[in-house]
Design a protein around this motif. Sequence first.
Motif, PDB file in Angstrom:
ATOM      1  N   TYR A 101       0.774  -1.307   0.486  1.00 26.25           N
ATOM      2  CA  TYR A 101       0.374   0.228   0.289  1.00 26.25           C
ATOM      3  C   TYR A 101       0.875   0.962   0.423  1.00 26.25           C
ATOM      4  O   TYR A 101       2.342   1.338   0.100  1.00 26.25           O
ATOM      5  N   ARG A 102       0.085   2.505  -0.349  1.00 23.12           N
ATOM      6  CA  ARG A 102       1.383   3.893  -0.473  1.00 23.12           C
ATOM      7  C   ARG A 102       0.354   4.482   1.274  1.00 23.12           C
ATOM      8  O   ARG A 102      -0.811   4.493   0.024  1.00 23.12           O
ATOM      9  N   LEU A 103       1.298   5.820   0.939  1.00 20.21           N
ATOM     10  CA  LEU A 103       0.129   6.201   1.863  1.00 20.21           C
ATOM     11  C   LEU A 103       0.627   7.484   1.663  1.00 20.21           C
ATOM     12  O   LEU A 103       0.851   8.131   1.370  1.00 20.21           O
ATOM     13  N   TRP A 104      -1.559   7.560   1.126  1.00 15.73           N
ATOM     14  CA  TRP A 104      -1.984   9.046   0.493  1.00 15.73           C
ATOM     15  C   TRP A 104      -2.159  10.041   0.884  1.00 15.73           C
ATOM     16  O   TRP A 104      -1.873  11.234   0.632  1.00 15.73           O
ATOM     17  N   VAL A 141      -3.628  15.896  -4.222  1.00 18.88           N
ATOM     18  CA  VAL A 141      -2.687  17.683  -3.587  1.00 18.88           C
ATOM     19  C   VAL A 141      -1.260  17.119  -3.500  1.00 18.88           C
ATOM     20  O   VAL A 141      -0.727  18.851  -3.732  1.00 18.88           O
ATOM     21  N   LYS A 142      -0.861  16.072  -3.174  1.00 19.79           N
ATOM     22  CA  LYS A 142       1.062  16.068  -3.473  1.00 19.79           C
ATOM     23  C   LYS A 142       1.574  15.821  -4.493  1.00 19.79           C
ATOM     24  O   LYS A 142       0.820  15.515  -5.271  1.00 19.79           O
ATOM     25  N   PRO A 143       2.600  16.212  -4.745  1.00 21.28           N
ATOM     26  CA  PRO A 143       3.329  15.781  -5.684  1.00 21.28           C
ATOM     27  C   PRO A 143       3.095  14.474  -6.655  1.00 21.28           C
ATOM     28  O   PRO A 143       2.929  13.763  -7.954  1.00 21.28           O
ATOM     29  N   GLU A 144       3.843  13.282  -5.200  1.00 20.07           N
ATOM     30  CA  GLU A 144       3.278  12.184  -5.862  1.00 20.07           C
ATOM     31  C   GLU A 144       2.034  11.670  -6.088  1.00 20.07           C
ATOM     32  O   GLU A 144       2.194  10.865  -6.720  1.00 20.07           O
ATOM     33  N   HIS A 145       0.827  11.950  -5.817  1.00 16.28           N
ATOM     34  CA  HIS A 145      -0.506  11.355  -6.523  1.00 16.28           C
ATOM     35  C   HIS A 145      -0.493  11.667  -7.885  1.00 16.28           C
ATOM     36  O   HIS A 145      -1.261  11.315  -8.462  1.00 16.28           O
ATOM     37  N   TYR A 146      -0.147  13.508  -8.484  1.00 15.15           N
ATOM     38  CA  TYR A 146       0.241  12.876  -9.817  1.00 15.15           C
ATOM     39  C   TYR A 146       0.360  11.789 -10.499  1.00 15.15           C
ATOM     40  O   TYR A 146       0.211  11.515 -11.441  1.00 15.15           O
ATOM     41  N   GLU A 147       1.404  11.453 -10.388  1.00 15.32           N
ATOM     42  CA  GLU A 147       2.485  10.502 -10.678  1.00 15.32           C
ATOM     43  C   GLU A 147       1.550   9.552  -9.805  1.00 15.32           C
ATOM     44  O   GLU A 147       1.854   8.369 -11.531  1.00 15.32           O
ATOM     45  N   TRP A 148       1.132   8.994  -8.845  1.00 13.14           N
ATOM     46  CA  TRP A 148       0.317   7.806  -9.338  1.00 13.14           C
ATOM     47  C   TRP A 148      -1.494   7.924  -9.734  1.00 13.14           C
ATOM     48  O   TRP A 148      -2.064   6.851 -10.318  1.00 13.14           O
ATOM     49  N   SER A 149      -1.461   9.029 -10.380  1.00 13.57           N
ATOM     50  CA  SER A 149      -1.970   9.021 -11.539  1.00 13.57           C
ATOM     51  C   SER A 149      -2.036   9.082 -12.674  1.00 13.57           C
ATOM     52  O   SER A 149      -3.161   9.360 -13.190  1.00 13.57           O
ATOM     53  N   LEU A 150      -1.098   8.483 -13.053  1.00 12.69           N
ATOM     54  CA  LEU A 150      -0.180   8.838 -14.760  1.00 12.69           C
ATOM     55  C   LEU A 150      -1.634   7.896 -15.460  1.00 12.69           C
ATOM     56  O   LEU A 150      -1.959   6.673 -14.848  1.00 12.69           O
ATOM     57  N   ARG A 153     -10.035  18.706 -18.730  1.00 14.81           N
ATOM     58  CA  ARG A 153     -10.871  17.166 -18.619  1.00 14.81           C
ATOM     59  C   ARG A 153      -9.821  16.066 -19.309  1.00 14.81           C
ATOM     60  O   ARG A 153      -9.976  16.311 -20.953  1.00 14.81           O
ATOM     61  N   GLY A 154      -9.813  14.978 -18.808  1.00 13.06           N
ATOM     62  CA  GLY A 154      -8.659  14.358 -19.651  1.00 13.06           C
ATOM     63  C   GLY A 154      -7.658  13.015 -18.828  1.00 13.06           C
ATOM     64  O   GLY A 154      -7.860  12.736 -17.686  1.00 13.06           O
ATOM     65  N   ILE A 155      -6.748  12.376 -19.828  1.00  9.91           N
ATOM     66  CA  ILE A 155      -6.203  11.808 -19.833  1.00  9.91           C
ATOM     67  C   ILE A 155      -4.410  11.957 -19.281  1.00  9.91           C
ATOM     68  O   ILE A 155      -3.662  12.962 -19.784  1.00  9.91           O
ATOM     69  N   LEU A 156      -4.358  12.061 -18.012  1.00  5.61           N
ATOM     70  CA  LEU A 156      -2.391  12.317 -17.438  1.00  5.61           C
ATOM     71  C   LEU A 156      -1.946  11.463 -18.386  1.00  5.61           C
ATOM     72  O   LEU A 156      -1.978  10.478 -18.231  1.00  5.61           O
ATOM     73  N   LYS A 157      -1.105  12.742 -18.845  1.00  6.02           N
ATOM     74  CA  LYS A 157      -0.353  11.613 -20.158  1.00  6.02           C
ATOM     75  C   LYS A 157       1.216  11.834 -19.166  1.00  6.02           C
ATOM     76  O   LYS A 157       1.711  10.819 -19.142  1.00  6.02           O
ATOM     77  N   SER A 158       1.699  12.787 -18.435  1.00  9.96           N
ATOM     78  CA  SER A 158       2.582  12.843 -17.625  1.00  9.96           C
ATOM     79  C   SER A 158       3.251  13.595 -16.865  1.00  9.96           C
ATOM     80  O   SER A 158       2.226  15.274 -16.981  1.00  9.96           O
ATOM     81  N   VAL A 159       4.053  13.505 -15.732  1.00  8.99           N
ATOM     82  CA  VAL A 159       4.311  14.888 -14.854  1.00  8.99           C
ATOM     83  C   VAL A 159       6.101  14.862 -14.728  1.00  8.99           C
ATOM     84  O   VAL A 159       6.317  13.691 -14.533  1.00  8.99           O
ATOM     85  N   SER A 160       5.807  16.245 -14.771  1.00 13.65           N
ATOM     86  CA  SER A 160       6.703  16.956 -13.847  1.00 13.65           C
ATOM     87  C   SER A 160       7.709  17.122 -12.741  1.00 13.65           C
ATOM     88  O   SER A 160       6.267  17.592 -12.524  1.00 13.65           O
ATOM     89  N   ASP A 161       8.433  17.770 -12.567  1.00 14.30           N
ATOM     90  CA  ASP A 161       8.724  18.461 -11.100  1.00 14.30           C
ATOM     91  C   ASP A 161       7.702  19.466 -11.116  1.00 14.30           C
ATOM     92  O   ASP A 161       7.378  20.176 -10.194  1.00 14.30           O
ATOM     93  N   ASN A 162       7.628  20.291 -12.522  1.00 13.43           N
ATOM     94  CA  ASN A 162       6.754  21.178 -12.402  1.00 13.43           C
ATOM     95  C   ASN A 162       5.772  21.701 -13.308  1.00 13.43           C
ATOM     96  O   ASN A 162       4.719  22.413 -13.171  1.00 13.43           O
ATOM     97  N   GLU A 163       5.168  20.452 -14.331  1.00 16.09           N
ATOM     98  CA  GLU A 163       3.998  20.301 -14.708  1.00 16.09           C
ATOM     99  C   GLU A 163       3.085  19.108 -15.012  1.00 16.09           C
ATOM    100  O   GLU A 163       3.719  18.243 -14.948  1.00 16.09           O
TER     101      GLU A 163
END
Length: 190
Positions: free
Chosen positions: A20-23, A86-95, A113-123
């Motif tokens: 598991y991961r701590l959300w 909310v957190k930066p890792e939430h975006y990574e987990w939602s790719l 509204r769409g499919i999250l394709k990529s995440v960088s440190d700032n975008e």
Amino acid sequence: MSRADELSDMITPLVAESSYRLWNLGITKASKRSIVTVTLDKDGGANLDEMAEISKKIAVLIDEHPSFENEYHLEVESPGLERALVKPEHYEWSLGMLVSVSYRDGESLSRSRGILKSVSDNELLIEEVPVAKKSSKKEIVENKSSEPIFTTISIPTITKANTIFDFEQAMKNGLAQNKNDINEKESENI
């Protein structure tokens, strides 16, 4: 370091042992008692029995934490189908997931509204998904272009973001899976 940060640091390895991961972790006061809310997630979805076992282990850690001299109430939960990012890792987990993002675009607010394709440190990069609007007798689809539209969003401009659970797609996937299961069973019987 705050109590929530300290507990997060203590709980994260324990949770990871169970895949598991701590959300999220939050601590609120209710009279003399603290309410500790631990939100856990797992690829493929959370399992109630597993979360109950993890909850017992978390309680032992909290009992040993020196700042919890008074009573506390522990709530362990899943972030749900449509979860706040909310957190930066939430975006990574939602790719690869369907997301809705509201953000400041100059002087105005915009929404993507769409499919999250990529995440960088700032975008974030989102492939826009056409929105079907239903009128009284037919569906009107915005953006009938066959070319995908991509939106780049600066993370610091985001005001609200969450995943979107597509119930229609889940039903279609479920029906397709059921048909596949039936076909496999029929071919085994032949």
